[in-house]
Design a protein around this motif. Structure first.
Motif, short mmCIF file in Angstrom:
data_model
loop_
_atom_site.label_atom_id
_atom_site.label_comp_id
_atom_site.label_asym_id
_atom_site.label_seq_id
_atom_site.Cartn_x
_atom_site.Cartn_y
_atom_site.Cartn_z
N ASP A 51 -15.52 49.33 -19.23
CA ASP A 51 -15.02 50.09 -20.36
C ASP A 51 -14.60 49.27 -21.68
O ASP A 51 -15.44 49.93 -22.89
N VAL A 52 -13.60 47.94 -21.42
CA VAL A 52 -13.60 47.01 -22.65
C VAL A 52 -15.04 46.42 -22.58
O VAL A 52 -15.11 45.52 -21.91
N LYS A 53 -16.02 46.57 -23.68
CA LYS A 53 -16.60 45.96 -24.66
C LYS A 53 -17.15 44.34 -25.01
O LYS A 53 -15.84 43.95 -25.08
N HIS A 54 -17.95 44.19 -23.76
CA HIS A 54 -17.89 41.66 -24.49
C HIS A 54 -19.42 40.98 -24.96
O HIS A 54 -19.58 42.18 -23.50
N GLY A 55 -19.49 40.38 -24.83
CA GLY A 55 -20.77 39.67 -24.67
C GLY A 55 -20.67 39.09 -23.06
O GLY A 55 -19.29 38.97 -22.23
N ALA A 56 -21.38 37.71 -22.97
CA ALA A 56 -21.17 36.75 -21.53
C ALA A 56 -20.23 36.03 -22.05
O ALA A 56 -19.85 35.26 -23.39
N LEU B 8 -9.88 39.27 -27.66
CA LEU B 8 -10.64 38.15 -28.21
C LEU B 8 -12.11 38.31 -27.15
O LEU B 8 -13.04 38.59 -28.42
N ALA B 9 -12.35 38.88 -26.50
CA ALA B 9 -13.66 39.34 -25.85
C ALA B 9 -14.33 40.98 -26.30
O ALA B 9 -15.26 40.40 -26.90
N GLN B 10 -12.96 41.72 -27.17
CA GLN B 10 -13.63 42.49 -27.30
C GLN B 10 -14.03 42.82 -28.85
O GLN B 10 -14.96 42.92 -29.20
N THR B 11 -13.24 41.27 -29.57
CA THR B 11 -13.48 41.73 -30.54
C THR B 11 -14.59 40.33 -30.89
O THR B 11 -15.32 41.43 -31.67
N TRP B 12 -14.92 40.24 -29.97
CA TRP B 12 -16.75 39.94 -30.95
C TRP B 12 -17.72 40.57 -30.96
O TRP B 12 -18.37 40.64 -31.34
#
Length: 415
Positions: free
Chosen positions: A166-171, A407-411
């Motif tokens: 559920d914690v969304k992130h890019g590659a 950080l991953a979530q912020t991007w």
């Protein structure tokens, strides 16, 4: 988000530091020591066990892996990087990590050599760590928190993100490097293969430190050629390269331009190796300053010292060779302010006050920034580096894990 999370960062850290990965500045191979690959192989196996299918160790000792995106947004690919090697300044063989639970502000006497004491008076950061669990070595070796704290934090953050879809992130590209401590950490890095647009090294100290500025650095090698003659018949002809080298070092100022007399943004000229016999001697220096232009001033000063000494020995000769090492990442990061801004946002989400600090040294990130991967440095809690008094807070490492996740979530949120 982390209230019920069972962190693995501590157990990982304790496991990693017991693997000897000391690099060797005098080695001509890459990596400089094969034993660094021992940790690389373990990390690959652990990543594969988590489900990271492309994790692998290449011929140069780099670990590459990808945490795939779990969002439909077009998010820039970021890289998380830490180095696997430990400093050559202190033994990393048979490290015995010790946890000091619920630290209460006392000096820490290390049991295998009670003369090694981590004194609060000399390490004031410990005053802020009361109630934390502090990890040290046993007194015979360094700990290896530099940078296995970063390695462990990245590994635990990857685990968290895999467990929390559920914690969304890019590659996210994961990179573990060899030979950072000897200044060669990215010499054989394949940037096209890495395929990231922005990066972060996890190789900083105090909780909240966010480093976007570092020393610019050169190396200088002085080679002195003396005249060797049998000492029994040497009068008037023997010229000792050893003594000339000693005279060069003795001529350097005692009250400035050295690591032990500078702080903050002050640069220095620092001899790091002396080797020689009567006929030939070598001195290796590192030259450091936050202003790249000042490196030439420091080198000109050192050359003047050499010329002054050599003028007294006309039968001897010397060479002076300058080699660029790395440059201040600030010159690149100023062009991409969001890279540092997002890290600061992530820290605040983790209830940490970010502190912008200049690095009186360098990381892989300083070179990566100039290779096309803007790359500031984030804290891990590693302190008192490169010696037997090295320590790290468990809670600081856990906060580093949180920072990576946010950080991953912020991007993703800003894309």
């Amino acid at each position: 988000m982390f209230n019920n999370y069972a962190y693995s960062v501590t157990e990982r850290f304790l496991r990693y530091v017991q693997i000897d990965t000391q690099s060797d500045p005098l080695s001509g191979t890459f990596p400089s020591t094969e034993k660094q690959k021992d940790l690389g192989r373990l990390l690959v196996a652990e990543l594969q066990d988590m489900g990271i299918t492309d994790a692998h160790l290449d011929e140069w000792g780099y670990v590459y892996a990808t945490l795939p995106a779990n969002t439909d947004k077009q998010v820039p690919v970021i890289c998380l990087c830490s180095h696997m090697d430990t400093s050559s300044d202190c033994s990393g063989t048979h490290v015995k990590p010790i946890i000091h639970p619920n630290y209460q502000g006392q000096d820490l006497v290390l049991p295998d050599d009670p003369s090694v004491v981590i004194r609060v008076a000399e390490h004031p950061y410990l005053e802020q760590k009361k109630g934390d669990d502090i990890i040290t070595a046993s007194g015979l070796t360094l700990l290896g928190a530099d940078d296995k704290a970063g390695v462990a934090a990245i590994m635990d953050a990857v685990r968290f993100l895999l467990q929390q879809p559920d914690v969304k992130h890019g590659a996210i590209r994961i990179l573990f490097t060899p030979d950072e401590e000897v200044g060669r950490g990215v010499n054989h890095l394949d940037m096209e293969k890495l395929g990231a647009q922005f990066g972060y090294t996890l190789d900083g100290g105090e909780l909240g430190s966010l480093e976007d500025e570092n020393f610019s650095a050169d190396g200088v090698k002085i080679v002195i050629e003396g005249v060797s003659v049998h000492p029994g018949t040497a009068k008037g002809t023997l010229v000792s390269a050893i003594k000339i080298a000693a005279e060069v070092l003795a001529t350097l100022p005692a009250d400035r331009l050295s690591p032990e007399t500078t702080e903050g943004r002050e640069g220095f000229v620092h001899p790091v190796r002396v080797e020689g016999v009567v006929e030939r001697a070598e001195i290796d220096f590192i030259i450091r300053d936050f202003e790249t232009a000042k490196l030439q001033e420091h080198e000109a000063f050192l050359k003047a010292v050499l010329d002054q000494v050599m003028a007294r020995y006309p039968a001897a000769s010397a060479t002076f060779q300058v080699k660029e090492q790395y440059r201040n990442m600030k010159e690149v990061l100023n062009q991409y302010p969001q890279v540092v801004e997002y890290a600061a946002i992530a820290m605040r989400k983790a209830m940490i006050a970010p502190v912008s600090l200049p690095i009186r040294g360098g990381t892989d990130g300083s070179r990566l920034s100039f290779m096309g991967l803007p790359c500031p440095n984030i804290f891990t809690g590693e302190m008192a580096l490169h010696g037997k008094q090295e320590y790290v807070s468990v809670q600081d490492m856990q906060k580093a894990v949180q920072t990576i996740v946010y950080l991953a979530q912020t991007w993703e949120a800003h894309s």
